[in-house]
Structures are given as structure tokens and as C-alpha cells.
Design a protein around this motif. Structure first.
Motif, PDB file in Angstrom:
ATOM      1  N   GLU A  99      52.390 -22.201 -81.731  1.00 59.10           N
ATOM      2  CA  GLU A  99      52.103 -21.711 -80.385  1.00 59.10           C
ATOM      3  C   GLU A  99      51.966 -20.199 -80.392  1.00 59.10           C
ATOM      4  OE1 GLU A  99      54.105 -21.784 -75.906  1.00 59.10           O
ATOM      5  OE2 GLU A  99      55.001 -22.886 -77.571  1.00 59.10           O
ATOM      6  N   GLN A 100      50.969 -19.697 -79.678  1.00 55.77           N
ATOM      7  CA  GLN A 100      50.738 -18.255 -79.629  1.00 55.77           C
ATOM      8  C   GLN A 100      51.782 -17.566 -78.765  1.00 55.77           C
ATOM      9  OE1 GLN A 100      46.660 -17.757 -78.222  1.00 55.77           O
ATOM     10  NE2 GLN A 100      46.078 -17.007 -80.235  1.00 55.77           N
ATOM     11  N   PRO A 101      52.143 -16.328 -79.116  1.00 54.65           N
ATOM     12  CA  PRO A 101      52.997 -15.546 -78.218  1.00 54.65           C
ATOM     13  C   PRO A 101      52.295 -15.349 -76.872  1.00 54.65           C
ATOM     14  CG  PRO A 101      52.850 -14.522 -80.382  1.00 54.65           C
ATOM     15  CD  PRO A 101      51.831 -15.612 -80.359  1.00 54.65           C
ATOM     16  N   ALA A 102      53.093 -15.125 -75.847  1.00 52.38           N
ATOM     17  CA  ALA A 102      52.544 -15.021 -74.493  1.00 52.38           C
ATOM     18  C   ALA A 102      51.516 -13.909 -74.374  1.00 52.38           C
ATOM     19  CB  ALA A 102      53.683 -14.804 -73.495  1.00 52.38           C
ATOM     20  N   TYR A 103      51.753 -12.763 -75.015  1.00 52.60           N
ATOM     21  CA  TYR A 103      50.819 -11.645 -74.858  1.00 52.60           C
ATOM     22  C   TYR A 103      49.456 -11.964 -75.459  1.00 52.60           C
ATOM     23  CZ  TYR A 103      51.356 -10.025 -79.726  1.00 52.60           C
ATOM     24  OH  TYR A 103      51.335  -9.907 -81.088  1.00 52.60           O
ATOM     25  N   ALA A 124      49.522  -7.269 -74.009  1.00 57.30           N
ATOM     26  CA  ALA A 124      48.230  -7.950 -73.837  1.00 57.30           C
ATOM     27  C   ALA A 124      47.114  -6.936 -73.624  1.00 57.30           C
ATOM     28  CB  ALA A 124      48.306  -8.916 -72.654  1.00 57.30           C
ATOM     29  N   ARG A 125      47.380  -5.924 -72.813  1.00 58.12           N
ATOM     30  CA  ARG A 125      46.382  -4.880 -72.572  1.00 58.12           C
ATOM     31  C   ARG A 125      46.106  -4.088 -73.839  1.00 58.12           C
ATOM     32  NH1 ARG A 125      45.891  -2.873 -67.164  1.00 58.12           N
ATOM     33  NH2 ARG A 125      46.190  -0.734 -67.896  1.00 58.12           N
ATOM     34  N   ARG A 126      47.143  -3.851 -74.629  1.00 60.56           N
ATOM     35  CA  ARG A 126      46.967  -3.113 -75.871  1.00 60.56           C
ATOM     36  C   ARG A 126      46.077  -3.880 -76.856  1.00 60.56           C
ATOM     37  NH1 ARG A 126      53.160  -0.840 -76.899  1.00 60.56           N
ATOM     38  NH2 ARG A 126      52.922   1.094 -75.673  1.00 60.56           N
ATOM     39  N   VAL A 127      46.200  -5.207 -76.858  1.00 61.12           N
ATOM     40  CA  VAL A 127      45.351  -6.019 -77.736  1.00 61.12           C
ATOM     41  C   VAL A 127      43.882  -5.806 -77.386  1.00 61.12           C
ATOM     42  CG1 VAL A 127      44.662  -8.385 -78.316  1.00 61.12           C
ATOM     43  CG2 VAL A 127      47.087  -7.770 -78.269  1.00 61.12           C
ATOM     44  N   ILE A 176      49.147  -8.223 -63.892  1.00 62.68           N
ATOM     45  CA  ILE A 176      49.189  -9.190 -64.989  1.00 62.68           C
ATOM     46  C   ILE A 176      50.568  -9.837 -65.060  1.00 62.68           C
ATOM     47  CG2 ILE A 176      49.139  -9.432 -67.518  1.00 62.68           C
ATOM     48  CD1 ILE A 176      46.963  -7.279 -67.571  1.00 62.68           C
ATOM     49  N   SER A 177      51.610  -9.027 -64.907  1.00 59.33           N
ATOM     50  CA  SER A 177      52.976  -9.554 -64.934  1.00 59.33           C
ATOM     51  C   SER A 177      53.168 -10.603 -63.848  1.00 59.33           C
ATOM     52  CB  SER A 177      53.984  -8.420 -64.730  1.00 59.33           C
ATOM     53  OG  SER A 177      53.902  -7.477 -65.768  1.00 59.33           O
ATOM     54  N   GLU A 178      52.640 -10.317 -62.646  1.00 61.57           N
ATOM     55  CA  GLU A 178      52.811 -11.235 -61.523  1.00 61.57           C
ATOM     56  C   GLU A 178      51.981 -12.501 -61.704  1.00 61.57           C
ATOM     57  OE1 GLU A 178      52.023 -11.313 -56.673  1.00 61.57           O
ATOM     58  OE2 GLU A 178      51.846  -9.433 -57.793  1.00 61.57           O
ATOM     59  N   GLU A 179      50.705 -12.353 -62.097  1.00 57.69           N
ATOM     60  CA  GLU A 179      49.813 -13.514 -62.192  1.00 57.69           C
ATOM     61  C   GLU A 179      50.218 -14.465 -63.309  1.00 57.69           C
ATOM     62  OE1 GLU A 179      45.725 -12.497 -62.457  1.00 57.69           O
ATOM     63  OE2 GLU A 179      45.622 -11.619 -60.455  1.00 57.69           O
ATOM     64  N   TYR A 180      50.692 -13.922 -64.418  1.00 55.32           N
ATOM     65  CA  TYR A 180      51.018 -14.774 -65.561  1.00 55.32           C
ATOM     66  C   TYR A 180      52.515 -15.048 -65.683  1.00 55.32           C
ATOM     67  CZ  TYR A 180      46.211 -13.987 -67.104  1.00 55.32           C
ATOM     68  OH  TYR A 180      44.827 -13.932 -67.189  1.00 55.32           O
ATOM     69  N   GLY A 181      53.305 -14.448 -64.807  1.00 50.21           N
ATOM     70  CA  GLY A 181      54.731 -14.705 -64.822  1.00 50.21           C
ATOM     71  C   GLY A 181      55.421 -14.210 -66.070  1.00 50.21           C
ATOM     72  N   VAL A 182      55.074 -13.001 -66.495  1.00 53.08           N
ATOM     73  CA  VAL A 182      55.647 -12.439 -67.715  1.00 53.08           C
ATOM     74  C   VAL A 182      56.237 -11.065 -67.406  1.00 53.08           C
ATOM     75  CG1 VAL A 182      54.057 -13.675 -69.235  1.00 53.08           C
ATOM     76  CG2 VAL A 182      53.436 -11.393 -68.393  1.00 53.08           C
ATOM     77  N   SER A 183      56.951 -10.530 -68.378  1.00 53.01           N
ATOM     78  CA  SER A 183      57.551  -9.211 -68.206  1.00 53.01           C
ATOM     79  C   SER A 183      56.494  -8.118 -68.324  1.00 53.01           C
ATOM     80  CB  SER A 183      58.637  -8.992 -69.264  1.00 53.01           C
ATOM     81  OG  SER A 183      58.042  -8.898 -70.551  1.00 53.01           O
ATOM     82  N   ASP A 184      56.862  -6.922 -67.891  1.00 52.24           N
ATOM     83  CA  ASP A 184      55.960  -5.772 -68.015  1.00 52.24           C
ATOM     84  C   ASP A 184      55.631  -5.496 -69.476  1.00 52.24           C
ATOM     85  OD1 ASP A 184      55.888  -5.445 -65.304  1.00 52.24           O
ATOM     86  OD2 ASP A 184      57.285  -3.750 -65.247  1.00 52.24           O
ATOM     87  N   THR A 185      56.595  -5.710 -70.350  1.00 52.60           N
ATOM     88  CA  THR A 185      56.380  -5.464 -71.776  1.00 52.60           C
ATOM     89  C   THR A 185      55.311  -6.386 -72.331  1.00 52.60           C
ATOM     90  OG1 THR A 185      58.672  -4.748 -72.072  1.00 52.60           O
ATOM     91  CG2 THR A 185      57.471  -5.412 -74.048  1.00 52.60           C
TER      92      THR A 185
END
Length: 250
Positions: A5-9, A51-54, A37-46
Motif C-alpha cells: 500500500e502506498q503512503p498517504a502522501y 504530497a505538494r513536494r512530490v 488538501i489536509s481537509e479534503e483528504y483527511g490527513v495531517s499538514d505534514t
């Protein structure tokens, strides 16, 4: 996280990449903010930041100071032909390829004597520290920098001859084959190795890229009776060009 399984980011980056590819996020559109992005995907700011850095590392988006992050215009890759040696008096391979493609190319160059480092020495078959003529080129098409090249020629071959400086003298601007023939060195084969790597800061600055962009590197070496007489690194921005080979079948 389950095996495979891929990491969330990475999953988020993949979804945003898909939106860029299908036009949901068109060129020049603002990328969703880290908070969104944090809100829509339910993930932390980190995770959102990673994801943006990728996407930035892939060259799909770019940051604009004080404004945000935007989808980059994706250029349609153009071809750079690598079709082997073609006799043409007074024409370098670059000039031949540009003419064949209906383009008008120019270049700038500078030459200086230098010592061969370990990698260049190995490619030329000389001792580390041997004297070489190093020539740096910037090739342009329509004023746009499209390719960089650094070549090294052993001064044990060209030193004190009319072709010691590749871009000066009676054969200045001609190809390696013609120049070497003028001093009775007959080039009979050439090798090329193609690889990819992140561009160095000075390369990307010259080519109009952004940090993290990938470049294609062609390591080319000319030989005369088994002796290397010139080696060069040719650097091309991978997002704008493809290297196309057309080779004869014997």
C-alpha cells in the motif's frame, strides 16, 4: 499500512497528478493549499506538504513568491536527432541536425586548458591530471537554450596543431571527425551512453528550468583506432526534449 500500500502522501500526489493530466487542474491553475488538501483528504499538514513536494519535484507545479503554487504549462517535447556521422564539409553535427529539422540554431562556446579529472581521464584513457582542452557550449534554437555540452580533447592529440581550439582557426565550428582528419587522425567510431539525473543548479539556470527538474545526459566519446580523441557530456532538459536515434543497419 498493508504490504504494497502506498503512503498517504503518494496517494494524494497521484490523485492531484491525475487531475493535472486530465485538465481538472489546467495549466496556471492554483494548486489547492496545504490546509485544503489536509481537509479534503483527511490527513495531517505534514502529509499534505509532502504530497505538494512530490509534485514540485516532478516539475508539475511551481511556487510563485507571495502568491502560491501553480500548475506548470507542460511543453510538448521536441526531438533532438542523433543519427550518426554524416559527411558535410564545414558543418558540425548540431548544425546538420538543425538544418535537417528545418530549424535555425546558434551556439556560444568558450575553451580553456584544464586538467582531466578521474572520470574524464578514464573516458579518454589518459592519466588523471593530463592536460585537456575543455570547451563549454550553450546551444540555442530560436533564442531558447535547448542543450548544453562540455567536451574534453586530450592535448596529447591536438596540442600545437591548427585544431587545438575547436571553435577557432580554419576548421572552427566543424565537427570532431573533420577536425581530427585535418591532423591525420581518422575517427572510426563513436559511443554514446544516455542517462538521466536531477539537473545541477547552474545547468537549470542556463536551460530555464527549475530546481529538481530532470535532465538527460548523453556521454559521447569519439575514437580513432581504439584511442579516445574527444569525450563530451551533452545535457538536455527532459521535460522539453526527447533524444531520437536513427541508426543504419549493416
Amino acid at each position: 499500512m498493508a504490504f504494497g500500500e502506498q503512503p498517504a502522501y503518494l496517494r494524494i500526489a497521484s490523485d492531484l497528478r491525475r487531475q493535472i493530466a486530465n485538465g481538472s487542474l489546467p495549466p496556471h491553475a492554483r494548486l489547492p493549499s496545504q490546509a485544503r488538501i489536509s481537509e479534503e483528504y483527511g490527513v495531517s499538514d505534514t502529509v499534505a506538504l509532502e504530497a505538494r513536494r512530490v509534485l514540485m519535484a516532478e516539475g508539475l507545479v511551481e511556487g510563485r513568491s507571495g502568491s502560491g503554487t501553480y500548475v506548470r504549462e507542460r511543453p510538448v517535447p521536441r526531438r533532438i536527432s542523433r543519427s550518426g556521422y554524416r559527411p558535410a564539409a564545414g558543418a558540425s553535427p548540431f548544425r546538420q541536425e538543425q538544418t535537417a529539422g528545418g530549424a535555425r540554431g546558434t551556439w556560444e562556446s568558450s575553451s580553456e586548458q584544464a586538467e582531466a579529472g578521474p572520470d574524464v581521464a578514464a573516458r579518454l584513457g589518459v592519466e588523471t591530471g593530463a592536460r585537456v582542452m575543455r570547451t563549454r557550449y550553450v546551444f540555442r534554437e530560436g533564442g531558447e537554450a535547448m542543450m548544453l555540452s562540455t567536451s574534453w580533447e586530450p592535448l596529447a592529440v591536438t596540442g600545437r596543431t591548427p585544431v587545438m581550439l575547436p571553435e577557432e582557426g580554419p576548421l572552427g565550428g566543424c565537427g570532431v571527425v573533420e577536425r581530427m582528419a585535418a591532423i591525420d587522425v581518422i575517427v572510426d567510431n563513436v559511443s554514446e551512453e544516455v542517462g538521466a539525473r536531477p539537473g545541477f543548479a547552474d545547468e537549470l539556470l542556463a536551460l530555464g528550468g527549475v530546481p529538481g527538474h530532470t535532465v538527460l545526459v548523453v556521454a559521447r566519446t569519439y575514437y580513432a583506432s581504439g584511442r579516445a580523441v574527444e569525450t563530451a557530456d551533452i545535457v538536455v532538459p527532459a521535460d522539453r526534449f526527447r533524444i531520437a536515434y536513427h541508426l543504419p543497419v549493416k
